[in-house]
Write a protein that holds these residues in place. Structure first.
Motif, PDB file in Angstrom:
ATOM      1  N   LEU A   5      77.808  30.415  73.680  1.00 31.76           N
ATOM      2  CA  LEU A   5      78.151  30.000  72.320  1.00 31.76           C
ATOM      3  C   LEU A   5      79.655  30.065  72.077  1.00 31.76           C
ATOM      4  CD1 LEU A   5      75.346  31.666  70.161  1.00 31.76           C
ATOM      5  CD2 LEU A   5      75.718  29.228  70.508  1.00 31.76           C
ATOM      6  N   GLU A   6      80.264  31.131  72.562  1.00 33.26           N
ATOM      7  CA  GLU A   6      81.709  31.292  72.383  1.00 33.26           C
ATOM      8  C   GLU A   6      82.471  30.173  73.082  1.00 33.26           C
ATOM      9  OE1 GLU A   6      85.142  34.731  72.912  1.00 33.26           O
ATOM     10  OE2 GLU A   6      83.423  34.721  74.272  1.00 33.26           O
ATOM     11  N   THR A   7      82.058  29.847  74.300  1.00 33.18           N
ATOM     12  CA  THR A   7      82.721  28.787  75.055  1.00 33.18           C
ATOM     13  C   THR A   7      82.579  27.433  74.341  1.00 33.18           C
ATOM     14  OG1 THR A   7      82.299  29.932  77.156  1.00 33.18           O
ATOM     15  CG2 THR A   7      82.792  27.574  77.260  1.00 33.18           C
ATOM     16  N   ALA A   8      81.361  27.150  73.884  1.00 31.04           N
ATOM     17  CA  ALA A   8      81.111  25.883  73.191  1.00 31.04           C
ATOM     18  C   ALA A   8      81.925  25.803  71.902  1.00 31.04           C
ATOM     19  CB  ALA A   8      79.623  25.737  72.895  1.00 31.04           C
ATOM     20  N   TYR A   9      81.994  26.917  71.188  1.00 26.82           N
ATOM     21  CA  TYR A   9      82.727  26.937  69.918  1.00 26.82           C
ATOM     22  C   TYR A   9      84.213  26.726  70.144  1.00 26.82           C
ATOM     23  CZ  TYR A   9      84.621  28.563  65.499  1.00 26.82           C
ATOM     24  OH  TYR A   9      85.311  28.652  64.324  1.00 26.82           O
ATOM     25  N   LEU A  10      84.766  27.378  71.166  1.00 25.68           N
ATOM     26  CA  LEU A  10      86.192  27.225  71.457  1.00 25.68           C
ATOM     27  C   LEU A  10      86.511  25.801  71.891  1.00 25.68           C
ATOM     28  CD1 LEU A  10      86.930  30.614  73.293  1.00 25.68           C
ATOM     29  CD2 LEU A  10      87.659  29.928  70.996  1.00 25.68           C
ATOM     30  N   GLU A  11      85.602  25.180  72.625  1.00 22.54           N
ATOM     31  CA  GLU A  11      85.807  23.784  73.025  1.00 22.54           C
ATOM     32  C   GLU A  11      85.796  22.863  71.801  1.00 22.54           C
ATOM     33  OE1 GLU A  11      82.861  22.830  75.912  1.00 22.54           O
ATOM     34  OE2 GLU A  11      83.818  23.962  77.531  1.00 22.54           O
ATOM     35  N   MET A  12      84.901  23.163  70.854  1.00 18.68           N
ATOM     36  CA  MET A  12      84.845  22.361  69.636  1.00 18.68           C
ATOM     37  C   MET A  12      86.141  22.507  68.840  1.00 18.68           C
ATOM     38  SD  MET A  12      82.118  22.578  66.474  1.00 18.68           S
ATOM     39  CE  MET A  12      82.696  24.229  66.023  1.00 18.68           C
ATOM     40  N   LEU A  13      86.641  23.733  68.708  1.00 14.38           N
ATOM     41  CA  LEU A  13      87.894  23.956  68.009  1.00 14.38           C
ATOM     42  C   LEU A  13      89.050  23.245  68.689  1.00 14.38           C
ATOM     43  CD1 LEU A  13      87.953  27.713  66.870  1.00 14.38           C
ATOM     44  CD2 LEU A  13      87.729  25.673  65.458  1.00 14.38           C
ATOM     45  N   SER A  14      89.074  23.310  70.005  1.00 16.64           N
ATOM     46  CA  SER A  14      90.137  22.662  70.764  1.00 16.64           C
ATOM     47  C   SER A  14      90.124  21.153  70.533  1.00 16.64           C
ATOM     48  CB  SER A  14      89.973  22.967  72.255  1.00 16.64           C
ATOM     49  OG  SER A  14      90.937  22.288  73.022  1.00 16.64           O
ATOM     50  N   THR A  15      88.912  20.589  70.485  1.00 16.77           N
ATOM     51  CA  THR A  15      88.778  19.152  70.235  1.00 16.77           C
ATOM     52  C   THR A  15      89.285  18.794  68.846  1.00 16.77           C
ATOM     53  OG1 THR A  15      86.835  19.053  71.681  1.00 16.77           O
ATOM     54  CG2 THR A  15      87.149  17.235  70.148  1.00 16.77           C
ATOM     55  N   PHE A  16      88.967  19.639  67.852  1.00  9.02           N
ATOM     56  CA  PHE A  16      89.430  19.388  66.485  1.00  9.02           C
ATOM     57  C   PHE A  16      90.951  19.419  66.412  1.00  9.02           C
ATOM     58  CE2 PHE A  16      90.962  21.412  62.529  1.00  9.02           C
ATOM     59  CZ  PHE A  16      90.787  20.324  61.686  1.00  9.02           C
ATOM     60  N   TYR A  17      91.551  20.435  67.034  1.00 10.15           N
ATOM     61  CA  TYR A  17      93.009  20.565  66.955  1.00 10.15           C
ATOM     62  C   TYR A  17      93.738  19.485  67.756  1.00 10.15           C
ATOM     63  CZ  TYR A  17      92.616  25.011  64.530  1.00 10.15           C
ATOM     64  OH  TYR A  17      92.350  25.973  63.595  1.00 10.15           O
ATOM     65  N   SER A  18      93.007  18.799  68.630  1.00  7.93           N
ATOM     66  CA  SER A  18      93.624  17.712  69.380  1.00  7.93           C
ATOM     67  C   SER A  18      93.669  16.412  68.570  1.00  7.93           C
ATOM     68  CB  SER A  18      92.860  17.467  70.686  1.00  7.93           C
ATOM     69  OG  SER A  18      91.567  16.928  70.425  1.00  7.93           O
ATOM     70  N   LEU A  19      92.980  16.417  67.407  1.00  8.17           N
ATOM     71  CA  LEU A  19      92.998  15.231  66.552  1.00  8.17           C
ATOM     72  C   LEU A  19      94.402  15.080  65.967  1.00  8.17           C
ATOM     73  CD1 LEU A  19      91.095  13.043  65.331  1.00  8.17           C
ATOM     74  CD2 LEU A  19      90.802  14.569  63.372  1.00  8.17           C
ATOM     75  N   PRO A  20      95.116  14.019  66.319  1.00  6.31           N
ATOM     76  CA  PRO A  20      96.515  13.888  65.888  1.00  6.31           C
ATOM     77  C   PRO A  20      96.647  13.699  64.382  1.00  6.31           C
ATOM     78  CG  PRO A  20      95.774  11.868  66.942  1.00  6.31           C
ATOM     79  CD  PRO A  20      94.687  12.871  67.139  1.00  6.31           C
ATOM     80  N   LYS A  21      97.748  14.195  63.838  1.00 10.02           N
ATOM     81  CA  LYS A  21      97.992  14.091  62.400  1.00 10.02           C
ATOM     82  C   LYS A  21      98.131  12.639  61.955  1.00 10.02           C
ATOM     83  CE  LYS A  21     100.155  18.627  61.828  1.00 10.02           C
ATOM     84  NZ  LYS A  21     101.366  19.364  61.399  1.00 10.02           N
ATOM     85  N   CYS A  22      98.549  11.787  62.868  1.00  6.91           N
ATOM     86  CA  CYS A  22      98.733  10.378  62.516  1.00  6.91           C
ATOM     87  C   CYS A  22      97.405   9.688  62.208  1.00  6.91           C
ATOM     88  CB  CYS A  22      99.467   9.640  63.632  1.00  6.91           C
ATOM     89  SG  CYS A  22      98.591   9.583  65.205  1.00  6.91           S
TER      90      CYS A  22
END
Length: 244
Positions: A5-22
């Motif tokens: 669960l921790e690994t999956a959650y961290l991957e989800m967060l990483s994906t969100f933060y990779s969404l560019p501000k533009c």
């Protein structure tokens, strides 16, 4: 299980933060809300593991279902800032339409009721105020139509204009609610004056912004000017009544 669960959650967060501000502020907010819902539902399930017994097990099944629902919501997320903006426009227009219908029903009921809600002077104030509210609704409706026909989110400027549109649109519904609330007895003219001024300013600001955007052109100038004139017309009718 917790490690997975921790690994999956961290991957989800990483994906969100990779969404560019533009991609746009509104899209990021929409995705952020979905991620938070997953996190909150998942945290609730993990905490429930400390509880024992049949009742706790049944509760966990229900809580696990909420996690699934939160995760499935990802599939229906808007794909870009344009889709988010259209979604918000539709919602805000619906809120204003509900407000228009509410006050019109109250006025209609008052006209057919022997126990009048408004006295004669107060009723005179009602109609230009309702006219302002209708102008707000028409502004949202026409803007939404223009947006769906010509709106884009391909460049940073277009994305930024959509963010600005949402910011302006979200100010209309609260201003409408405040004005309508001030119309109910006992009517306070100072409250009507201030809330009407706020709504007038918000509608004008929205229409001027729309006029300069990528989702309108010269053909749209006629309805924009018509609505600006409608705002001025109702405001001009209202002002003398507020000082009489």
């Amino acid at each position: 299980m917790l490690k997975v669960l921790e690994t999956a959650y961290l991957e989800m967060l990483s994906t969100f933060y990779s969404l560019p501000k533009c991609c746009g502020l509104m899209l990021r907010k929409e995705v952020n809300m979905t991620v938070l819902q997953i996190m909150e539902s998942l945290t609730t399930v993990v905490l429930s593991l400390q509880e024992k017994g049949d009742k706790a097990q049944k509760n966990r099944l229900m809580l696990t279902g909420r996690v699934w629902d939160a995760c499935e919501a990802v599939e229906s997320l808007p794909q870009n800032n344009f889709q988010v903006t259209c979604k918000i426009m539709q919602r805000e227009e619906g809120l204003v339409l509900d407000a228009v219908q509410e006050i019109e029903e109250e006025v209609a009921a008052d006209q057919s009721d022997n126990n009048k809600t408004w006295n004669h002077k107060d009723r005179e104030l009602l109609f230009p105020c309702i006219g302002l509210v209708k102008a707000a609704r028409s502004s949202l409706k026409r803007t939404d139509t223009a947006l769906r026909m010509k709106g884009k989110s391909e460049t940073e400027q277009q994305v930024s204009q959509l963010d600005d549109l949402v910011s302006g649109v979200k100010k209309i519904s609260p201003a409408v609610d405040d004005l309508i609330s001030s119309l109910y007895p006992p009517m306070n003219k100072d409250a009507v004056r201030s809330t009407a001024a706020v709504l007038k300013t918000q509608i004008q600001a929205l229409l001027h912004m729309v006029k300069q955007s990528h989702y309108t052109n010269e053909e749209d100038n006629s309805w924009i000017e018509f609505l600006l004139n409608a705002v001025d017309h109702n405001n001009n009718k209202l002002q003398p009544l507020l000082v009489s």
